[in-house]
Design a protein around this motif. Structure first.
Motif: not given
Length: 357
Positions: A150-153, A158-162, A166-171, A220-223
């Motif tokens: 996860l730290i590497e991502m 890397t986003t959930w869309k990546d 099919g995911s609408p989640n761009g975080n 932390v902050l990217d959430q």
């Protein structure tokens, strides 16, 4: 000299009264009879224990032992600031916060009635997506969420869309946590992530922090905005679904709770995995008065209270439960002084609204 002797005599008398009251209450409970007098005992507790302590069966056991319980729920960091407000005990959700309170107030005793392992609440489809990207791995025969992956991502953005077109989640793909400025469960996440960044060892001093801070800051902050309690985060997970909250760091007890209104539905879609590594959160009662000490001993030793705690998903001290297996990889949290410094540094980055390179 006479005043000194009088003071010593009064102190000894008070201790004898406390010992007598403890012995009387223990005999009453053990003998199936109840205390005839009540003592109000007040405490400040982590929100994840509030429903357990307000359970009518717990209230009845405590009343039989001679206690009327009054509690206020608060986040662990605020708790350390509020213990001077006339409470009989503090009941944070981890050892570091308890150690901070004990050191600041010169207290040497504490009680650990039960623990809870930190877990990742997620969904079956999410597990399969993440397995394909190496985030979900099998360690010692058990599926785990690799914090290192996860730290590497996070570094790569890397986003959930990546990982799931099919995911609408761009975080960015990461664990959803509470806010470490308020909540113990997020502090447990910092314990886990910092150990991974520190070659799988707990951080032992301030020297390592400059090297770890860029990654911790991003995690932390990217959430974005985060809930301030573990209860709010768990509700987000239960109601948000796999697209909005694909993974959340929660207490195992929240997921296994079979009693509270806020519990996992029996739809078969939700799963709990251990992060690799994880930490044990020992719910530690710090007594601030003799009455608080009596309560801590009761919560630790009473068989009925242990049974009820197990129903709420906790791991009572001294018990092995079949539905609560040992996690494959465990680390210890850093000392509270190191965690406090980590939190202060992250607060500075939050204020600056950017992470160090």
């Amino acid at each position: 000299m006479r005043l000194r002797l009088l003071a010593v005599a009064v102190a000894v008398l008070l201790i004898l009264v406390v010992v007598w009251r403890v012995a009387t209450r223990e005999e009453a409970v053990a003998g199936g009879t109840c205390a005839t007098t009540q003592t109000e005992v007040s405490g400040i507790v982590g929100s994840e224990k509030e429903t357990y302590l307000r359970d009518s069966r717990v209230v009845d056991v405590l009343r039989c032992a001679g206690f009327t319980l009054r509690i206020d729920a608060d986040g662990s960091r605020d708790m350390a600031k509020r213990v001077a407000s006339g409470y009989d005990f503090a009941f944070p959700s981890s050892t570091p916060t308890a150690e901070k309170i004990m050191e600041e107030r010169g207290i040497t005793e504490s009680y650990k009635p039960f623990s809870s392992v930190m877990g990742v609440a997620t969904f079956k489809p999410t597990v399969e997506v993440l397995r394909a990207d190496g985030v979900v791995q099998t360690v010692k025969g058990r599926d785990v969420v690799s914090i290192g992956r996860l730290i590497e991502m996070s570094r790569a953005g890397t986003t959930w869309k990546d990982v799931n077109p099919g995911s609408p989640n761009g975080n960015v793909v990461m664990l959803r946590t509470t806010d470490p400025a308020d909540s113990n469960s997020a502090i447990m996440f910092l314990s886990i992530a910092s150990a991974v960044l520190n070659d799988d060892r707990p951080v032992s001093g301030a020297d390592a922090l400059p090297r770890l801070l860029p990654d911790l800051c991003r995690l932390v902050l990217d959430q974005g905005t985060k809930p301030n309690t573990s209860g709010v985060l768990f509700e987000e997970y239960l109601t948000g679904g796999p697209e909005r909250i694909p993974m959340a760091l929660v207490y195992e007890s929240q997921f296994l709770d079979t009693v509270s209104e806020q519990r996992v539905p029996a739809d078969g879609e939700r799963v709990l995995l251990f992060p690799d590594p994880t930490v044990y959160a020992w719910h530690t009662l710090v007594p601030l008065t003799p009455a608080g000490s009596e309560l801590g001993k009761l919560l630790r030793d009473d068989v009925t209270l242990k049974d009820i705690a197990a129903e709420y998903g906790f791991r009572p001290q001294g018990r092995t439960l079949a539905d609560r297996p040992n996690p494959p990889v465990v680390v210890e949290p850093p000392d509270y002084q190191v965690l406090e410094l980590m939190l202060d540094k992250l607060a500075e980055q939050r204020k600056a609204a950017q992470c160090p390179k």
